[in-house]
Each structure stands twice: as structure tokens, then as C-alpha cells.
Design a protein around this motif. Structure first.
Motif, PDB file in Angstrom:
ATOM      1  N   GLU A  21     -10.262  -1.518  -2.833  1.00 52.83           N
ATOM      2  CA  GLU A  21      -9.292  -1.047  -3.824  1.00 52.83           C
ATOM      3  C   GLU A  21      -7.882  -1.416  -3.352  1.00 52.83           C
ATOM      4  O   GLU A  21      -7.391  -0.869  -2.366  1.00 52.83           O
ATOM      5  N   ASP A  22      -7.273  -2.366  -4.061  1.00 52.69           N
ATOM      6  CA  ASP A  22      -5.921  -2.804  -3.716  1.00 52.69           C
ATOM      7  C   ASP A  22      -4.839  -2.221  -4.624  1.00 52.69           C
ATOM      8  O   ASP A  22      -3.658  -2.281  -4.277  1.00 52.69           O
ATOM      9  N   TYR A  23      -5.210  -1.681  -5.771  1.00 53.21           N
ATOM     10  CA  TYR A  23      -4.197  -1.331  -6.768  1.00 53.21           C
ATOM     11  C   TYR A  23      -4.161   0.136  -7.161  1.00 53.21           C
ATOM     12  O   TYR A  23      -3.343   0.526  -7.994  1.00 53.21           O
ATOM     13  N   GLU A  24      -5.018   0.941  -6.586  1.00 57.27           N
ATOM     14  CA  GLU A  24      -5.025   2.385  -6.832  1.00 57.27           C
ATOM     15  C   GLU A  24      -5.000   3.087  -5.481  1.00 57.27           C
ATOM     16  O   GLU A  24      -5.573   2.592  -4.505  1.00 57.27           O
ATOM     17  N   ASN A  33      -8.851  -1.374   4.312  1.00 59.21           N
ATOM     18  CA  ASN A  33      -9.159  -2.539   3.476  1.00 59.21           C
ATOM     19  C   ASN A  33      -9.413  -3.787   4.318  1.00 59.21           C
ATOM     20  O   ASN A  33     -10.372  -4.518   4.078  1.00 59.21           O
ATOM     21  N   LYS A  50     -12.905   8.628  -9.639  1.00 57.47           N
ATOM     22  CA  LYS A  50     -11.518   8.238  -9.355  1.00 57.47           C
ATOM     23  C   LYS A  50     -10.595   9.447  -9.494  1.00 57.47           C
ATOM     24  O   LYS A  50     -10.825  10.339 -10.296  1.00 57.47           O
ATOM     25  N   HIS A  71      -4.654   2.876   4.396  1.00 61.13           N
ATOM     26  CA  HIS A  71      -5.190   2.102   3.267  1.00 61.13           C
ATOM     27  C   HIS A  71      -5.288   0.626   3.662  1.00 61.13           C
ATOM     28  O   HIS A  71      -6.320  -0.029   3.459  1.00 61.13           O
ATOM     29  N   ILE A 102      -6.126   5.416  -2.492  1.00 62.44           N
ATOM     30  CA  ILE A 102      -7.420   5.919  -2.035  1.00 62.44           C
ATOM     31  C   ILE A 102      -7.265   7.293  -1.393  1.00 62.44           C
ATOM     32  O   ILE A 102      -8.250   7.999  -1.206  1.00 62.44           O
ATOM     33  N   TYR A 138       0.825  -1.210   0.000  1.00 63.45           N
ATOM     34  CA  TYR A 138       0.000   0.000   0.000  1.00 63.45           C
ATOM     35  C   TYR A 138       0.855   1.254   0.000  1.00 63.45           C
ATOM     36  O   TYR A 138       0.509   2.237  -0.651  1.00 63.45           O
ATOM     37  N   GLU A 176     -15.793   6.497  -2.750  1.00 61.52           N
ATOM     38  CA  GLU A 176     -16.437   5.277  -2.274  1.00 61.52           C
ATOM     39  C   GLU A 176     -16.104   5.017  -0.805  1.00 61.52           C
ATOM     40  O   GLU A 176     -16.951   4.597  -0.024  1.00 61.52           O
ATOM     41  N   TYR A 177     -14.852   5.260  -0.443  1.00 54.99           N
ATOM     42  CA  TYR A 177     -14.424   5.062   0.933  1.00 54.99           C
ATOM     43  C   TYR A 177     -15.056   6.127   1.839  1.00 54.99           C
ATOM     44  O   TYR A 177     -15.528   5.818   2.938  1.00 54.99           O
ATOM     45  N   ALA A 211     -10.849   8.629  -1.465  1.00 52.05           N
ATOM     46  CA  ALA A 211     -11.681   8.179  -2.586  1.00 52.05           C
ATOM     47  C   ALA A 211     -13.149   8.229  -2.175  1.00 52.05           C
ATOM     48  O   ALA A 211     -13.513   7.851  -1.053  1.00 52.05           O
TER      49      ALA A 211
END
Length: 175
Positions: free
Chosen positions: A127-130, A47, A147, A43, A132, A24, A97-98, A95
Motif C-alpha cells: 500500500e503506497d497511497y493510503e 513496504n 480499510k 510505512h 497503514i 509516506y 493486511e499488514y 492495516a
């Protein structure tokens, strides 16, 4: 007046020793190096806690007391980080959504006895790859997708190339 360097040093020392998945922190390589550990830590924790909530929603709809308290604490700590950074002129975005999910969780999370997850709570997309977290001066948010994308300098265009203000404004919009 608050010292920017002291604030950054305090944040870095507070979060660099915390245990979290380093993948992260790598997502935040384009951010201020003093903030990478904090962003990576939050992050990772968000998650893990939201994944657990997704699982508990499917298995009885009761979020355990320990995780409820931790999510309350993490949300509060993110708020404190954002407040501290705003004192030195740094605005941190989360982000959408979060942000929306944490707001929704504030309503039903309890400090003791666990928390009943509302029936209409929709499974959260992790979201693991962008990143937040972002600092808006370094990013642009596409409203259609919600985004954030990092801005990169592509080079300079000499001002003498523009024959009018309208032409210059059009070129800036295209960059």
C-alpha cells in the motif's frame, strides 16, 4: 504518571532523523504531528522489506539474513511504539493486511542465515497511497474491505431539531 508531551517529544525526536521516503509521512498529515515521522518511517521500511520478500518468493524462496533481521527488528519496534503510546491512552492500529502478514512472518523469520519463505506465502499487496497506521478515535474501519478511513467533522446539528431520541440516533448513524 507518564507525561503525554514527553512521550510525543521522544517519539518525534527518535524518528524525525531517520531516513525514509517523505511521501509516506504525507499520508499521515491528519494524524498527530508528533507521530508523522514514526508512521512514515515504519510505512516506508515495511513496504521496502515486504516488496523484497515478494521478489525473493519468486526467485528461490529464500529471504536474505539482513532483511530477515531488519523485519524482525522493525516488527519489534512497532510493538514498542504501540506499547509506549498505549501508556498515554493512544491506541495505534495497523492495516489488517499488514498485521496478518507480520504475524505470519514471525513464524518463519530467523535472525541468522536468512529465512525460507513458506510455499503457501501469498504475494503481499503493498500500500503506497493510503495510510497503514491509524489511531481509531480518528478513523472508522469498514469491515467488508478491512480499510480504515479518516473521520471528518461535517458540522453540528442543533439538538432542538430532534423531536425524539430515535430521530437523533438515526441522524447520528447517517453522519
Amino acid at each position: 504518571m507518564v507525561s503525554t508531551e514527553i512521550v510525543y517529544q521522544d517519539i518525534e525526536s527518535k524518528y524525525s532523523d531517520r531516513d525514509f521516503d517523505n511521501r509516506y509521512a504525507r499520508l499521515y498529515e491528519s494524524e498527530n504531528p508528533h507521530l508523522r515521522s514514526a508512521f512514515g518511517y515504519f510505512h516506508d521500511r515495511l513496504n521496502d522489506l515486504l516488496k523484497f520478500m515478494n521478489q525473493k518468493k519468486l526467485r528461490g524462496g529464500h529471504y536474505n539474513a539482513e532483511q530477515s533481521r531488519e523485519l524482525i527488528d522493525i516488527t519489534r519496534e512497532i510493538g514498542l511504539l504501540r506499547t509506549t503510546l498505549s501508556r498515554i491512552g493512544v491506541v495505534v492500529s495497523l492495516a489488517a493486511e499488514y498485521e496478518e502478514t507480520l504475524e505470519r512472518c514471525r513464524v518463519f523469520l530467523n535472525n541468522s542465515g536468512g529465512s525460507a519463505i513458506p510455499e503457501d506465502f501469498v504475494e503481499f499487496a503493498i500500500e503506497d497511497y493510503e495510510p497503514i497506521f491509524s489511531i481509531p478515535a480518528n478513523t472508522v474501519r469498514i469491515s467488508k474491505t478491512g480499510k480504515d478511513y479518516a473521520l471528518r467533522a461535517l458540522g453540528l446539528v442543533p439538538m432542538r431539531k430532534f423531536t425524539s431520541t430515535k430521530m437523533m440516533n438515526t441522524a447520528c448513524m447517517l453522519l
